[in-house]
Design an enzyme around this catalytic site. Structure first.
Site, short mmCIF file in Angstrom:
data_model
loop_
_atom_site.label_atom_id
_atom_site.label_comp_id
_atom_site.label_asym_id
_atom_site.label_seq_id
_atom_site.Cartn_x
_atom_site.Cartn_y
_atom_site.Cartn_z
N GLY A 547 -6.78 -13.94 8.59
CA GLY A 547 -7.87 -13.46 9.42
C GLY A 547 -9.24 -13.66 8.82
O GLY A 547 -10.24 -13.66 9.53
N THR A 570 0.42 -10.24 11.01
CA THR A 570 0.07 -11.64 11.14
C THR A 570 -1.34 -11.96 10.66
O THR A 570 -1.61 -13.09 10.27
CB THR A 570 0.20 -12.09 12.61
OG1 THR A 570 -0.62 -11.25 13.43
CG2 THR A 570 1.64 -11.98 13.07
N CYS A 571 -2.24 -10.97 10.68
CA CYS A 571 -3.61 -11.25 10.27
C CYS A 571 -3.73 -11.53 8.78
O CYS A 571 -4.69 -12.13 8.32
CB CYS A 571 -4.54 -10.12 10.68
SG CYS A 571 -4.10 -8.53 9.98
N ILE A 572 -2.73 -11.07 8.00
CA ILE A 572 -2.75 -11.34 6.55
C ILE A 572 -1.49 -12.07 6.11
O ILE A 572 -1.17 -12.12 4.92
CB ILE A 572 -2.91 -10.03 5.74
CG1 ILE A 572 -1.83 -9.00 6.12
CG2 ILE A 572 -4.29 -9.45 5.91
CD1 ILE A 572 -1.88 -7.74 5.28
#
Length: 604
Positions: A547, A570-572
């Site tokens: 992200g 999912t962002c990391i």
């Protein structure tokens, strides 16, 4: 009391809330009693001789109250552990025990129907062969209507328009198929209502926004039967299968069916359930409190509205909005509509540098240079609040965003084809490059783009060093779509470990052995599950983006409880992997998560 339809549900909730707060034992006693009554009503509903409407309404009413009382208990779920699934033996989770009898009966019914459907499918295939053979033997006879055997999730009544001289065996098989359809017709609505009750009970044990692993596995197990129900009667989605509209992990499995439903029906469901849990929703509207009026200045409407909305009580804003312009007398819905209309134009005002127009001049997307406005983050938050309030109160706003931005809001991965909603000509050129040999054209393209930053053109690399990498015939597929194959050794090399895991730990060793063993398709699902993308970027796993820039694939340790599924952020690019006691359990839980939830997203 819970079965007395003359008593309003909201009033009963208040009574049960009061009683359950008297003591822990009273609280547990109420929950256990509600679970027992729900189980009895559920079994009555599954009895085909009972009154469907009365038993269905009674069951769901009791389950709603059960879940409400459970949530207000002394230790509401907050850690993502599905207590009713993972064997937690605390007294609080034991209140679900009476309901297990009902869930067992539900499971048996669905397995029975699945067996009949499989038998029906086999018989239908044989019938098709017989009909085709008969047609070939007598081309001059009356034509035989086309017959399509039911495929997965599509079970239609068998054709009855064939010739009278068909064999007895054929007639018998058609009768058996018709019987199967009759069983489904008689049971589908009843079973769907019990499934809804099961979903509600699973959900009340989870933190908001998370789907119960037990329910995910339930849907995966009975996938064919549930799709059969939905295909036969799509309104079940809105009547009972609310999980298809609330859970991203499950929505993707039925997306083609959901999209086929009329937009009006989807809107009605959205607003019906948006307001159903709000307090006083069934009471007479109360006069607006003077302190709740949003007082804004017309000459600085954007800034003053941002200030008053940020200070307002969110719960009250969702119940109702009252707006008054400074120095003006008028109030009411007309003023509220005017306020939303003006703000929708102000949100995309270029003076605030929040959004830019796409090439078609009608849609907007976030401005990559919004940082020039020191308040841009607060203003973006305010813009989101206004759009949310407009949805909540059915107010129209005069803004259309690009498809890629809507995808970001919904947590759906974007792809290069979404460029068409921003710049159709640019998307057309990209597609031409993909479809044609560019070896000798001398395009001099690199892995970078030029962008206009307040009148000055700047080159932005699409990957580290992208400005010096030429786009060739060999790598243009990688530019748009990523690497087609997954190199497990490169994956291992570029993975980090946290929260107690190290590369040499047994669980990590088992994990990579499982990754080596599973199919290429399942590796793609794993990559999608953790990163939100099913492709590896050019240059391999070292160049995976998170992200906020480059972010390696990461595996974090999670305490193990029986049947717990892996989750991800999912962002990391983080896989939250429980400390499983064996490789076999790890593989089983991982595959369940991949096949049932590879398109679901949670917040880090």
């Amino acid at each position: 009391m819970t079965q007395n339809e003359d008593l309003r549900e909201n009033m009963l909730r208040q009574v049960l809330e009061h009683l359950s707060q008297q003591s822990e034992s009273q609280y547990l006693k109420i929950l256990t009693s509600l679970a027992e009554v729900a189980t009895t009503n559920g079994h009555k509903l599954l009895s085909l001789s009972s009154n469907y409407d009365a038993q269905m309404k009674s069951l769901l009413r009791i389950v709603r109250m059960f879940c409400h009382v459970f949530r207000i208990g002394p230790s509401s779920p907050s850690n993502g552990i599905d207590m009713g699934y993972n064997g937690n033996k605390t007294p609080r989770s034991q209140v679900f025990k009476p309901l297990e009898l009902l869930w067992h009966s539900l499971d048996e019914w669905l397995v029975l129907i699945a067996t009949e459907l499989m038998k029906n499918k086999r018989d239908s295939t044989e019938i098709t062969s017989i009909l085709l053979k008969q047609k070939g033997q007598d081309q001059d006879a009356a034509s035989i209507p086309p017959f399509e055997p039911p495929g997965p999730g599509s079970y239609e009544n068998l054709s009855s328009g064939t010739r009278e001289s068909k064999p007895d065996a054929l007639a018998g098989r058609q009768e058996a198929s018709a019987d199967c359809q009759d069983v489904i017709s008689m049971t589908a609505n009843r079973l769907s209502a019990v499934i809804q009750a099961f979903y509600m009970c699973c959900s009340c044990q989870m933190p908001p926004g998370m789907t119960s692993p037990r329910f995910i596995e339930f849907v995966c197990k009975h996938d064919e039967v549930l799709k059969c129900f939905v295909n036969r009667n799509p309104k079940i989605i809105f009547d009972h299968f609310h999980f298809l509209l609330e859970c991203p992990e499950l929505m993707s499995r039925f997306m083609h069916i959901i999209k086929a439903q009329p937009f009006k029906d989807r809107c009605e469901w959205f607003y019906e359930h948006l307001h159903s849990g709000q307090p006083d929703s069934d009471m007479v509207h109360r006069p607006v409190n003077e302190n709740d009026i949003l007082l804004v200045h017309r000459d600085s409407i954007f800034r003053s509205s941002c200030e008053v909305v940020s200070k307002a009580n969110c719960a009250k804003l969702k119940q109702g909005i009252a707006v008054r312009f400074h120095g003006e007398e008028g109030m009411g819905q007309g003023v509220v509509r005017e306020w939303f209309d003006i703000l929708s134009n102000e949100i995309v005002n270029p003076d605030y540098a929040l959004f830019t127009q796409s090439a078609d001049g009608t849609t907007f997307q976030p401005n990559s240079n919004s940082y020039v406005n020191p308040d841009h983050l607060n203003y973006f938050r305010f813009a989101g609040q206004i759009l949310g309030l407009a949805l909540n109160h059915r107010q129209l706003v005069n803004i259309y965003f690009t498809r890629s931005f809507y995808k970001h809001i919904l947590g759906i991965p974007v792809n290069y084809q979404d460029v068409a909603s921003i710049d159709p000509e640019y998307a057309k050129n990209l597609q031409w490059i993909l479809d044609n040999d560019i070896s000798d054209l001398g395009l001099e393209l690199t892995f970078s783009v030029e962008t206009d930053v307040f009148g000055a053109m700047e080159e932005v690399p699409l990957k580290p060093g992208g400005g010096s990498i030429l786009v060739t015939q060999n790598n243009k597929e990688l530019l748009l779509s990523g690497m087609p194959e997954i190199d497990v050794s490169d994956w291992i090399k570029n993975t980090e470990y946290t929260s107690g895991y190290e590369r040499e730990d047994p669980v990590i060793q088992w994990f990579w052995e499982v990754v080596e063993d599973i199919t290429q398709e399942e590796r793609v699902l794993l990559l999608q599950f953790v990163t939100g993308s099913s492709r590896v970027p050019h240059g391999g796993f070292a160049n995976i983006m998170g992200g906020s820039g480059l972010q390696n694939f990461t595996i974090a340790a999670v305490p193990y409880t029986p049947n717990l599924l892996p989750t991800s952020s999912t962002c990391i690019n983080m896989l939250k992997l429980p400390e499983y006691p064996s490789k076999e359990i790890l593989k089983d839980r991982l595959l369940v998560a991949l096949h049932c939830g590879s398109y679901g997203y949670t917040m880090a």
